[in-house]
Design an enzyme around this catalytic site. Sequence first.
Site, mmCIF file in Angstrom:
data_model
loop_
_atom_site.group_PDB
_atom_site.id
_atom_site.type_symbol
_atom_site.label_atom_id
_atom_site.label_comp_id
_atom_site.label_asym_id
_atom_site.label_seq_id
_atom_site.Cartn_x
_atom_site.Cartn_y
_atom_site.Cartn_z
ATOM 1 N N SER A 1 0.850 -1.195 0.000
ATOM 2 C CA SER A 1 0.000 0.000 0.000
ATOM 3 C C SER A 1 0.877 1.233 0.000
ATOM 4 C CB SER A 1 -0.872 0.011 1.259
ATOM 5 O OG SER A 1 -1.436 1.296 1.458
ATOM 6 N N TYR B 1 -2.296 -1.044 10.184
ATOM 7 C CA TYR B 1 -2.323 -1.290 8.727
ATOM 8 C C TYR B 1 -1.033 -0.781 8.073
ATOM 9 C CZ TYR B 1 -3.935 -1.296 3.878
ATOM 10 O OH TYR B 1 -4.057 -1.525 2.527
ATOM 11 N N LYS C 1 1.937 -3.198 6.341
ATOM 12 C CA LYS C 1 2.278 -3.090 4.917
ATOM 13 C C LYS C 1 3.743 -2.678 4.733
ATOM 14 C CE LYS C 1 -1.687 -4.121 2.891
ATOM 15 N NZ LYS C 1 -1.830 -5.288 2.000
HETATM 16 N N1 LIG Z 1 -8.654 -0.554 -1.784
HETATM 17 C C1 LIG Z 1 -7.683 0.267 -1.448
HETATM 18 O O1 LIG Z 1 -7.864 1.489 -1.402
HETATM 19 C C2 LIG Z 1 -6.300 -0.288 -1.162
HETATM 20 C C3 LIG Z 1 -5.229 0.625 -1.133
HETATM 21 C C4 LIG Z 1 -3.953 0.139 -0.919
HETATM 22 C C5 LIG Z 1 -3.722 -1.207 -0.755
HETATM 23 N N2 LIG Z 1 -4.788 -2.083 -0.773
HETATM 24 C C6 LIG Z 1 -4.475 -3.521 -0.614
HETATM 25 O O2 LIG Z 1 -4.880 -4.197 -1.790
HETATM 26 C C7 LIG Z 1 -5.274 -5.529 -1.480
HETATM 27 C C8 LIG Z 1 -6.663 -5.784 -2.057
HETATM 28 O O3 LIG Z 1 -7.541 -4.844 -1.486
HETATM 29 P P1 LIG Z 1 -9.058 -4.681 -1.953
HETATM 30 O O4 LIG Z 1 -9.382 -3.257 -1.765
HETATM 31 O O5 LIG Z 1 -9.266 -5.338 -3.244
HETATM 32 O O6 LIG Z 1 -9.773 -5.503 -0.768
HETATM 33 P P2 LIG Z 1 -11.246 -6.118 -0.633
HETATM 34 O O7 LIG Z 1 -12.153 -5.585 -1.654
HETATM 35 O O8 LIG Z 1 -11.598 -5.988 0.807
HETATM 36 O O9 LIG Z 1 -10.969 -7.669 -0.949
HETATM 37 C C9 LIG Z 1 -10.160 -8.404 -0.080
HETATM 38 C C10 LIG Z 1 -10.034 -9.816 -0.597
HETATM 39 O O10 LIG Z 1 -9.209 -10.555 0.306
HETATM 40 C C11 LIG Z 1 -9.874 -11.734 0.728
HETATM 41 N N3 LIG Z 1 -9.484 -11.984 2.117
HETATM 42 C C12 LIG Z 1 -9.605 -11.143 3.183
HETATM 43 N N4 LIG Z 1 -9.135 -11.725 4.287
HETATM 44 C C13 LIG Z 1 -8.680 -12.950 3.913
HETATM 45 C C14 LIG Z 1 -8.073 -14.016 4.617
HETATM 46 N N5 LIG Z 1 -7.846 -13.957 5.943
HETATM 47 N N6 LIG Z 1 -7.725 -15.142 3.933
HETATM 48 C C15 LIG Z 1 -7.959 -15.206 2.601
HETATM 49 N N7 LIG Z 1 -8.525 -14.234 1.886
HETATM 50 C C16 LIG Z 1 -8.885 -13.112 2.539
HETATM 51 C C17 LIG Z 1 -11.367 -11.456 0.512
HETATM 52 O O11 LIG Z 1 -12.098 -12.594 0.134
HETATM 53 P P3 LIG Z 1 -12.886 -13.576 1.134
HETATM 54 O O12 LIG Z 1 -13.725 -12.703 2.025
HETATM 55 O O13 LIG Z 1 -13.679 -14.446 0.201
HETATM 56 O O14 LIG Z 1 -11.808 -14.329 1.842
HETATM 57 C C18 LIG Z 1 -11.336 -10.532 -0.706
HETATM 58 O O15 LIG Z 1 -11.319 -11.312 -1.897
HETATM 59 C C19 LIG Z 1 -5.202 -5.642 0.039
HETATM 60 O O16 LIG Z 1 -3.991 -6.266 0.393
HETATM 61 C C20 LIG Z 1 -5.225 -4.198 0.504
HETATM 62 O O17 LIG Z 1 -4.603 -4.021 1.747
HETATM 63 C C21 LIG Z 1 -6.061 -1.649 -0.970
#
Ligand SMILES: NC(=O)c1ccc[n+]([C@@H]2O[C@H](COP(=O)([O-])OP(=O)(O)OC[C@H]3O[C@@H](n4cnc5c(N)ncnc54)[C@H](OP(=O)(O)O)[C@@H]3O)[C@@H](O)[C@H]2O)c1
Length: 256
Positions: free
Chosen positions: A140, A153, A157
């Site tokens: 992130s 968080y 990261k």
């Molecule tokens: N969105 C943002 O603004 C943002 C910014 C910077 C970085 N990120 C990073 O990008 C990545 C993806 O984020 P996103 O926004 O796409 O998140 P999201 O929409 O919340 O999706 C998270 C995914 O991770 C899975 N998951 C969560 N906990 C899990 C666990 N304990 N074991 C296995 N699977 C798990 C969930 O599926 P299930 O519930 O089916 O397990 C879901 O498919 C993350 O690492 C996040 O920290 C996001």
Amino acid sequence: MSALAGKIALITGATRGMGRAIALRFAREGARVAVAARRIAAAEALAGEIGDAALALTLEVTDTAAWDAAVAAVDARWGQLDILVNCAGITEQGTTEETSLESWRRLFAVNLDGPFHGCRAALPLMKRSGQPGSIVNVSSVFAQRPMPGFAGYSTSKAALTSFTKVLALECAAAGLPIRVNSLHPGGTETEMLEQALADTGLPREEAYAHFSAIHPMGRMGKVEEVAEACLWLASDASSFTTGQELNVDGASAIRP
Ligand SMILES: NC(=O)c1ccc[n+]([C@@H]2O[C@H](COP(=O)([O-])OP(=O)(O)OC[C@H]3O[C@@H](n4cnc5c(N)ncnc54)[C@H](OP(=O)(O)O)[C@@H]3O)[C@@H](O)[C@H]2O)c1
């Protein structure tokens, strides 16, 4: 030729958000993709959308036995693994004083231990082919520009970014053709972002404007934009890039 023709990829967090977009992008580029998450029905629905080139796996990333089973399933189906994308992650807000030990440990268990378990489980199969491989850890912008109020968080990261560099150096020193890089999205339109907006307690539009303002490009990112950068890191097009941080953040990390 398609960028990922002949490649086998395992993607965590594939049931929604960035992981789902990455799986779809990789499949379009000729990869066969194992789509992993805890909700197997959602993983199966995505695999159904992709077709024969997909395998749905149930995976809790904090569970080492589940990781071993997931990698064994990829081996049984395709006999090879070239790409691992550790995308699953969680966020919980709180300053240091507000963050409970339970929350801190949850964030580290999923965001740091998960990719660590995944790399340990996947490396033997990735090494076996002797072919070029790529690991992408989704970190992130908060790893580079820590955000007050996201103590656990941001720190988890940052640790993931450091782990990525260590593993990249280890692979290079061992003469392995496996590259390891971290991807650093800024605010990206997913359910995680919606939750973060809701957690501010502000009206959504106000919260959205507040978060957008930390991106010099003046907007949030889209999952397709993250998937495109992930594709480059995963493919042989980035063959001399390892141990690096790639930002997809509208210049958020270098904002004045
Ligand atoms: N969105 C943002 O603004 C943002 C910014 C910077 C970085 N990120 C990073 O990008 C990545 C993806 O984020 P996103 O926004 O796409 O998140 P999201 O929409 O919340 O999706 C998270 C995914 O991770 C899975 N998951 C969560 N906990 C899990 C666990 N304990 N074991 C296995 N699977 C798990 C969930 O599926 P299930 O519930 O089916 O397990 C879901 O498919 C993350 O690492 C996040 O920290 C996001």
